[in-house]
Design an enzyme around this catalytic site. Structure first.
Site, mmCIF file in Angstrom:
data_model
loop_
_atom_site.group_PDB
_atom_site.id
_atom_site.type_symbol
_atom_site.label_atom_id
_atom_site.label_comp_id
_atom_site.label_asym_id
_atom_site.label_seq_id
_atom_site.Cartn_x
_atom_site.Cartn_y
_atom_site.Cartn_z
ATOM 1 N N ARG A 67 0.873 -1.279 -0.684
ATOM 2 C CA ARG A 67 -0.361 0.295 0.271
ATOM 3 C C ARG A 67 1.253 1.424 -0.042
ATOM 4 N NH1 ARG A 67 2.310 1.911 3.466
ATOM 5 N NH2 ARG A 67 0.664 3.344 3.610
ATOM 6 N N GLY A 68 0.073 2.702 -0.219
ATOM 7 C CA GLY A 68 1.091 3.580 -0.419
ATOM 8 C C GLY A 68 0.975 3.516 -1.746
ATOM 9 N N ALA A 69 0.905 5.278 -2.515
ATOM 10 C CA ALA A 69 0.741 5.479 -3.891
ATOM 11 C C ALA A 69 2.072 4.928 -4.375
ATOM 12 C CB ALA A 69 0.470 6.512 -4.187
ATOM 13 N N ARG A 121 -7.392 -0.375 -6.855
ATOM 14 C CA ARG A 121 -7.768 0.511 -5.770
ATOM 15 C C ARG A 121 -7.877 1.652 -6.816
ATOM 16 N NH1 ARG A 121 -4.375 0.683 -0.916
ATOM 17 N NH2 ARG A 121 -6.446 1.993 0.053
ATOM 18 N N ASP A 147 -2.171 10.655 -1.725
ATOM 19 C CA ASP A 147 -2.334 9.762 -3.070
ATOM 20 C C ASP A 147 -2.472 10.409 -4.464
ATOM 21 O OD1 ASP A 147 -2.417 5.986 -1.519
ATOM 22 O OD2 ASP A 147 -2.964 7.982 -0.578
ATOM 23 N N ASN A 157 -5.477 12.220 1.083
ATOM 24 C CA ASN A 157 -4.648 11.468 1.581
ATOM 25 C C ASN A 157 -5.783 10.733 2.578
ATOM 26 O OD1 ASN A 157 -1.984 10.799 2.452
ATOM 27 N ND2 ASN A 157 -1.868 11.562 4.164
ATOM 28 N N LYS A 158 -5.202 10.177 3.595
ATOM 29 C CA LYS A 158 -5.356 9.177 3.933
ATOM 30 C C LYS A 158 -6.703 9.571 4.931
ATOM 31 C CE LYS A 158 -5.437 5.199 4.797
ATOM 32 N NZ LYS A 158 -6.138 4.190 3.661
ATOM 33 N N GLN A 179 -2.084 2.555 10.168
ATOM 34 C CA GLN A 179 -0.918 2.041 9.380
ATOM 35 C C GLN A 179 0.139 2.754 10.067
ATOM 36 O OE1 GLN A 179 -4.156 3.247 7.861
ATOM 37 N NE2 GLN A 179 -3.814 3.138 5.192
#
Length: 368
Positions: free
Chosen positions: A53-55, A90, A243, A253-254, A202
């Site tokens: 995960r993470g762009a 995603r 992201d 972002n998150k 996370q």
């Protein structure tokens, strides 16, 4: 970066030359497990189920997924099938589509018999480019930390983060953490306030794990603590990842990032966003209106997994059985709340003109 003194990346080609190794981030922080990807569908599942995960890392994984697909079926049909399989894994991180577009552009014009080798070569380039970009982010972000350290000689520089924008979210170095790691290596006293980042935690599970194994002082805090710390002068700056960044400087972002930006704005705390240029989406002109916000399974909210006192990993439900939940994975922080964008080409103002001037080639690509 280092895990107990040994260098690791988050993803790599295995010694056999074709399969792909990746750290299974679903198992952290309690177990350090290496997953082996051997097919395009493995890469899609890894992205979808957040093994990775993470762009930036999602983009790198997708590139290797295309290479794995070309090893099995390098026909035009196989190329299209691989692209279509991976691009929907995603929806929010633009790096996924960017990497797949790069792969398709490199592979479509050449003979199918040459595609497998070319696919691995292009995927390797994307991976190395990510490392180089993130080191550039480290260099440019370091200047911000150095400036604060100079104003309070001998004292600790306190940085607040949200989610995980560390090396686990990229191939190496990270985005938001890259300047922190470099400051630590340069001997600057730095301490990180690590948001736990519900619902997937996370921050608590990943950021704290990697900072701890690299030796960076840090403290895990509940998500709602940041405002209090800022009110009492305990945060010198906030650095988060993203992201997707819209052409106007809006930052996706998150979930919870927007609230941190509001608290920072209210308390005069600089709020920076660290991003590699592939995260900029010049085709999106209004982030709040146009960036798709992924809604994930409610199980991520209702259930939590942890280690029991006797060492077992257990998953428990924390929400009443009949209570519905919503799980919006991201939010958008308006550009007006962002102090600056830390990129590989400098710290930019969060506006269209600054982004366009720094990355004209990305505008040209978006127009095609």
């Amino acid at each position: 970066m280092k895990v107990d003194g040994k260098h690791f990346r988050s993803i790599w080609r295995e010694r056999d030359g074709w399969s792909v190794g990746a750290i299974d981030q679903r198992r952290l922080p309690h177990e350090f497990v290496i997953a082996r990807l051997t097919a395009c569908e493995d890469a899609a599942v890894a992205i979808r189920d957040m093994l990775v995960r993470g762009a930036p890392l999602i983009g790198a994984t997708a590139a290797y997924g295309m290479a794995l697909a070309m090893r099995e079926d390098a026909s035009d049909e196989g190329l299209k099938r691989a692209y279509d399989t991976l691009v929907v894994a995603r929806p929010t991180a633009i790096n996924l589509k960017w990497a797949l577009d790069e792969m398709r552009a490199a592979l479509a014009p050449i003979d199918p018999v040459e595609r497998a080798e070319a696919a691995y070569a292009r995927a390797d380039e994307i991976v190395e480019q990510d490392v180089e970009i993130n080191r550039g982010i480290a260099d440019n972000g370091l200047k911000l930390i150095e400036a604060i350290a100079a104003k309070k000689p001998g004292e600790v520089v306190n940085v607040l983060t949200h989610c995980n924008a560390g090396w686990l979210a990229t191939v190496d170095w990270g985005t938001a953490t890259a300047p922190i790691y470099l400051a630590h290596e340069r001997g600057i006293k730095v301490h990180v306030w690590v948001d736990e980042t519900r619902p997937r935690n996370q921050g608590a599970s990943l950021t704290a794990w990697e900072l701890g194994h690299h030796g960076v002082p840090h403290t895990v805090i509940p998500d709602n603590t940041g405002g209090h710390l800022m009110q009492h002068g305990m945060v010198d700056l906030a650095i988060v990842g993203t992201d997707r960044v819209a052409a106007n400087g809006d930052v996706c972002n998150k979930i919870g990032t927007y609230l941190k930006a509001l608290a920072a704005h209210d308390n005069g705390v600089p709020f920076y966003v660290a991003l590699p240029s592939p995260t900029i989406d010049f085709a999106v002109h209004d982030g709040i209106r146009d960036i798709p916000i992924e809604q994930r399974s409610g199980v991520e909210v209702t259930d939590m997994t942890g280690r029991t006192a006797d060492g077992r990993l257990e998953t428990v439900r924390i929400v009443p059985e009949n209570s519905p939940v919503a799980n919006y994975a991201f939010d958008v922080t308006p550009a007006r709340l962002v102090t600056g964008l830390i990129t590989e080409r400098g710290v930019l103002k969060p506006d269209r003109d600054s982004l366009a001037a720094a990355f004209p080639e990305r505008i040209a690509a978006a127009a095609e």
